[in-house]
Scaffold this motif. Structure first.
Motif, PDB file in Angstrom:
ATOM      1  N   ALA A  27      -3.497   0.235  -3.914  1.00 35.26           N
ATOM      2  CA  ALA A  27      -4.855   0.526  -3.429  1.00 35.26           C
ATOM      3  C   ALA A  27      -5.176  -0.158  -2.358  1.00 35.26           C
ATOM      4  O   ALA A  27      -4.750  -1.522  -2.217  1.00 35.26           O
ATOM      5  CB  ALA A  27      -5.873   0.404  -4.657  1.00 35.26           C
ATOM      6  N   TYR A  28      -6.131  -0.071  -1.391  1.00 32.67           N
ATOM      7  CA  TYR A  28      -6.610  -0.560  -0.429  1.00 32.67           C
ATOM      8  C   TYR A  28      -8.115  -0.034   0.066  1.00 32.67           C
ATOM      9  O   TYR A  28      -8.002   1.366   0.236  1.00 32.67           O
ATOM     10  CB  TYR A  28      -5.852  -0.549   0.742  1.00 32.67           C
ATOM     11  N   SER A  29      -9.405  -0.656   0.213  1.00 35.28           N
ATOM     12  CA  SER A  29     -10.222  -0.160   0.745  1.00 35.28           C
ATOM     13  C   SER A  29     -10.449  -0.475   2.181  1.00 35.28           C
ATOM     14  O   SER A  29     -10.358  -1.757   2.539  1.00 35.28           O
ATOM     15  CB  SER A  29     -11.409  -0.830   0.203  1.00 35.28           C
ATOM     16  N   GLU A  47      -9.369   5.420  -1.097  1.00 37.69           N
ATOM     17  CA  GLU A  47      -8.938   4.222  -1.596  1.00 37.69           C
ATOM     18  C   GLU A  47      -7.413   3.912  -1.968  1.00 37.69           C
ATOM     19  O   GLU A  47      -6.836   2.950  -1.827  1.00 37.69           O
ATOM     20  CB  GLU A  47      -9.706   3.510  -2.502  1.00 37.69           C
ATOM     21  N   HIS A  48      -6.843   5.087  -2.379  1.00 40.61           N
ATOM     22  CA  HIS A  48      -5.420   5.226  -3.093  1.00 40.61           C
ATOM     23  C   HIS A  48      -4.441   5.660  -2.065  1.00 40.61           C
ATOM     24  O   HIS A  48      -3.405   5.968  -2.403  1.00 40.61           O
ATOM     25  CB  HIS A  48      -5.426   5.883  -4.313  1.00 40.61           C
ATOM     26  N   GLN A  50     -18.005  -5.203   0.753  1.00 39.72           N
ATOM     27  CA  GLN A  50     -17.868  -3.935   0.357  1.00 39.72           C
ATOM     28  C   GLN A  50     -18.827  -3.098   0.648  1.00 39.72           C
ATOM     29  O   GLN A  50     -20.021  -3.332   0.327  1.00 39.72           O
ATOM     30  CB  GLN A  50     -17.198  -3.720  -1.160  1.00 39.72           C
ATOM     31  N   GLN A 110       0.644  -1.063   0.182  1.00 41.66           N
ATOM     32  CA  GLN A 110       0.270   0.198  -0.053  1.00 41.66           C
ATOM     33  C   GLN A 110       0.805   1.255   0.001  1.00 41.66           C
ATOM     34  O   GLN A 110       0.493   2.278   0.450  1.00 41.66           O
ATOM     35  CB  GLN A 110      -1.026  -0.144   1.264  1.00 41.66           C
ATOM     36  N   SER A 118     -15.638   7.282   0.227  1.00 38.72           N
ATOM     37  CA  SER A 118     -14.624   6.201  -0.107  1.00 38.72           C
ATOM     38  C   SER A 118     -15.391   4.593   0.318  1.00 38.72           C
ATOM     39  O   SER A 118     -16.501   4.670   0.883  1.00 38.72           O
ATOM     40  CB  SER A 118     -13.637   6.293   1.211  1.00 38.72           C
TER      41      SER A 118
END
Length: 413
Positions: A299-301, A249-250, A374, A110, A277
């Motif tokens: 990226a990661y949520s 998310e980025h 999600q 990340q 987000s």
């Protein structure tokens, strides 16, 4: 086909998956009643790679054509089956061990340091504006829409989203607004059209910045709306309102303190920030290896627990929180349909493998929001507890006001 067959017996708890191996032999893995999928594997190496990195190997196999679907089955059918059985896959012993190992490398996965963040953004967003026009709405909004009523078009739902965001910002004449990750500029232009405010949009995508600037000039708003190619960490000054849609998310978990500290520094005490987000309702994890490699590097949520603890450390009040639980699944279904309609044009711009990659991305993302964990959240933040009205009715009231104002400004769709 061992060890794949061993994992599949544990994996398929609902539905039925028939696998035709490279030698033409059929293997049936069946659980409770559910979707039925027939899949052919033409590369024997998949028997192992699907066990040790299922998401990455499945995505690559579909892109390469070594994983195909037959007897009426489609990629959508397979990804639906995959999604509804995802928890049993995660509990498979090898998968649990591999997940624990991968979690140790989250910081590297990340990483969005300055410079690297721009490279990550360019990988996805600088594919060309002509490409994104093939499946986005006419105003090129690349984030979750807001479907107020069943049967609304994508264009209507995206307008609803902008209106919802604007209603939460509490805009007043003369305010300065910062749009972090402004995309192709439609939110900034919408805000400046509805209210007498000045908006600065920042993005790391050259393609987005160029088109957004052209749109501001065409709309006659260049005196109040400008777009800069800039990392949010380099923004200076004070802004009455800050909004960020689809950019968090980025950021990466290990940069969250940096992000919220910057929001705090850019706002006056009575300022408001609004964060739109993707997140998830499950514990902290990581983005899939396939998604990181091919679609969104870095990226990661986040899990909500990962966001709240950092907000608390940075002395910010959460003044409002809303969850859009199913709207992104509907949005992605619209995008996938438009993509399929224009598939030949995508191949002409790139190639068949690229088209397969984006099919896999759009449909798998839809599954994440329809049967996976999600969701999308709106988090309103301030340095003081009373910066926003203390009764939430103002959000609905303002949306109604904007609906009427849009009609007079020829903004309705």
């Amino acid at each position: 086909m061992f060890p794949l067959s061993h994992m599949m017996k544990s994996f398929i708890r609902k539905g039925c998956l028939t696998v035709i191996d490279a030698d033409g032999k059929r293997h049936v893995f069946k659980g409770a009643p559910g979707p039925q999928v027939t899949m052919r594997l033409t590369d024997k190496r998949l028997y192992r790679t699907l066990v040790f990195n299922a998401e990455l190997a499945a995505g690559e196999a579909y892109m390469d054509g070594t994983m195909r679907f037959e007897e009426g089955s489609t990629l959508r059918d397979f990804l639906t089956l995959f999604s509804i059985n995802r928890l049993s896959l995660g509990s498979y012993p090898i998968q649990k061990v591999l997940r624990a190992i991968k979690m140790r490398f989250r910081k590297r996965q990340q990483s969005n340091r300055k410079g690297q963040a721009q490279q990550n953004v360019a990988h996805h967003y600088d594919l060309g504006n002509d490409f994104y026009r093939l499946f986005l709405d006419e105003n090129m909004l690349y984030s979750c829409a807001y479907f107020r009523e069943q049967g609304e078009t994508l264009e209507q739902a995206q307008r609803n989203k902008l209106r919802l965001l604007a209603s939460k910002l509490g805009l007043k004449p003369g305010m300065k607004v910062l749009d972090i990750g402004c995309g192709w500029g439609d939110l900034a232009l919408y805000l400046a059209t509805l209210e007498d405010v000045d908006v600065l949009g920042v993005t790391l995508s050259k393609e987005q910045q160029a088109l957004a600037t052209q749109r501001a000039e065409k709309a006659g708003l260049a005196d109040r709306v400008r777009f800069e190619l800039k990392d949010y960490r380099d923004v200076e000054g004070s802004f009455d309102r800050i909004v960020s849609v689809g950019m968090f998310e980025h950021v990466g978990v290990h940069h969250y303190d940096e992000f919220f500290k910057k929001l705090n520094a850019l706002m006056p005490d009575d300022g408001l920030a609004l964060l739109h987000s993707i997140g998830h309702m499950s514990p902290p994890g990581m983005a899939s290896a396939w998604l990181r490699k091919y679609i969104f590097p870095g990226a990661y949520s986040p899990a909500l627990s990962e966001v709240f603890e950092v907000v608390e450390r940075n002395s910010l009040w959460v003044t409002d929180l809303e969850f859009l639980r199913v709207h992104y699944a509907t949005t992605l279904a619209h995008w996938a349909d438009r993509f399929e309609t224009n598939r030949d044009k995508v191949i002409a711009l790139y190639d068949e493998r690229f088209a397969r990659m984006w099919e896999f991305y759009l449909i798998s993302a839809e599954m994440m929001f329809s049967t996976g964990s999600q969701l999308v959240f709106h988090m309103q933040l301030s340095r003081s507890r009373d910066a926003a009205p203390i009764v939430r009715d103002y959000i609905t009231d303002k949306q109604r006001d904007y609906i009427e104002r849009e009609k007079t400004l020829s903004l309705s769709v």
